[in-house]
Write a protein that holds these residues in place. Sequence first.
Motif, short mmCIF file in Angstrom:
data_model
loop_
_atom_site.label_atom_id
_atom_site.label_comp_id
_atom_site.label_asym_id
_atom_site.label_seq_id
_atom_site.Cartn_x
_atom_site.Cartn_y
_atom_site.Cartn_z
N LEU A 134 46.90 37.51 37.49
CA LEU A 134 45.74 38.40 37.69
C LEU A 134 44.54 38.02 36.82
O LEU A 134 43.60 38.80 36.71
N GLY A 135 44.56 36.83 36.21
CA GLY A 135 43.37 36.30 35.57
C GLY A 135 43.36 36.20 34.06
O GLY A 135 42.44 35.63 33.49
N ALA A 136 44.34 36.75 33.37
CA ALA A 136 44.36 36.64 31.91
C ALA A 136 44.66 35.20 31.51
O ALA A 136 45.46 34.52 32.16
N ARG A 137 44.02 34.73 30.44
CA ARG A 137 44.26 33.37 29.95
C ARG A 137 44.54 33.34 28.44
O ARG A 137 44.90 32.31 27.90
N ASN A 138 44.35 34.45 27.78
CA ASN A 138 44.68 34.58 26.36
C ASN A 138 45.53 35.85 26.24
O ASN A 138 45.00 36.95 26.34
N ILE A 139 46.83 35.67 26.05
CA ILE A 139 47.75 36.80 26.04
C ILE A 139 48.35 36.95 24.65
O ILE A 139 49.05 36.06 24.17
N TYR B 217 48.88 50.58 41.74
CA TYR B 217 49.25 49.23 42.16
C TYR B 217 50.77 49.08 42.05
O TYR B 217 51.39 49.69 41.19
N TYR B 218 51.33 48.27 42.92
CA TYR B 218 52.78 48.04 42.83
C TYR B 218 53.13 46.68 43.40
O TYR B 218 52.33 46.03 44.08
N PHE B 219 54.35 46.25 43.08
CA PHE B 219 54.89 45.03 43.66
C PHE B 219 56.31 45.31 44.12
O PHE B 219 57.02 46.13 43.55
N ASN B 220 56.70 44.63 45.19
CA ASN B 220 58.07 44.72 45.69
C ASN B 220 58.87 43.64 44.98
O ASN B 220 58.58 42.45 45.09
N PHE B 221 59.87 44.07 44.24
CA PHE B 221 60.65 43.15 43.41
C PHE B 221 61.24 42.01 44.23
O PHE B 221 61.17 40.85 43.84
N HIS B 222 61.85 42.33 45.35
CA HIS B 222 62.59 41.33 46.11
C HIS B 222 61.70 40.43 46.95
O HIS B 222 62.10 39.31 47.26
N LYS C 65 48.36 50.23 46.24
CA LYS C 65 47.91 48.90 46.63
C LYS C 65 48.97 47.88 46.24
O LYS C 65 49.28 47.71 45.06
N ARG C 66 49.50 47.19 47.24
CA ARG C 66 50.59 46.25 47.01
C ARG C 66 50.08 44.86 46.68
O ARG C 66 49.15 44.36 47.31
N LEU C 67 50.71 44.24 45.70
CA LEU C 67 50.39 42.88 45.32
C LEU C 67 50.42 41.98 46.54
O LEU C 67 51.35 42.04 47.35
N GLY C 68 49.39 41.16 46.69
CA GLY C 68 49.35 40.20 47.79
C GLY C 68 48.69 40.70 49.05
O GLY C 68 48.55 39.95 50.00
N SER D 221 45.33 42.64 51.08
CA SER D 221 43.87 42.53 50.98
C SER D 221 43.24 43.64 50.14
O SER D 221 42.16 43.44 49.59
N ASP D 222 43.89 44.79 50.02
CA ASP D 222 43.30 45.87 49.22
C ASP D 222 43.71 45.82 47.75
O ASP D 222 43.23 46.60 46.95
N PHE D 223 44.56 44.88 47.37
CA PHE D 223 44.97 44.75 45.97
C PHE D 223 43.81 44.13 45.19
O PHE D 223 43.49 42.96 45.36
N ASP D 224 43.15 44.94 44.38
CA ASP D 224 41.94 44.50 43.69
C ASP D 224 42.04 44.51 42.16
O ASP D 224 41.04 44.44 41.47
#
Length: 191
Positions: free
Chosen positions: A125-130, A95-100, A2-5, A7-10
């Motif tokens: 992706l929703g974290a607010r306290n890291i 899950y993955y993302f394309n660097f470029h 599932k690629r970042l961005g 519709s199936d990236f959940d």
Amino acid sequence: MKRLGTSDFDLKLPKTVYLVGSGPSVLQNYERIPDEAYTIALNGAVQLPALKSDLWFAHCQRNFEQDWWEETYKNYQGTKFFGSFITEAGYPSEYYFNFHEDLLKFGVRTGITVAGIAFQMALLLGARNIIVTGLDMGGETRYDGVPNPKNSPEKWDDIVVRFNSMLKSCQRNIEYSTCSLGFTRLEMIQI
């Protein structure tokens, strides 16, 4: 995958996450992470003994060249979220993302280590306290003695400046908090 961005990236993260890096200080601090915490292991930190990681975030092109990679990749039980440098080398992840393409599209700053990319992704992706640990941002080796051959003191200094700039920029756009379990050169409270 599932690629970042798409519709199936959940993939969604809880409000509080722990980012675990591979700096030498991690050995004195990662066991302070509560058992019930949502933990993200960065690159080789996934190998830390007794670390319960929910997500393995990896993007370094050198990862799959390491002796530990094959066995760890096969045996990891959590969710994998890898960059395209790794997935295109034949190591798919849930899950993955394309660097470029994807990082530019989502305004993620690069050139600040996998920890910097992971920090921004956590916010996205929703974290607010890291809470971070093992993000020493210096030194010639990781916690396990594996060398960081490309990182000189001057390069680390530059990375720290750019990482701190990213932290401030994100704070202007998103309300979040951060601190470090143990040592870091980043501008954040160390507990």
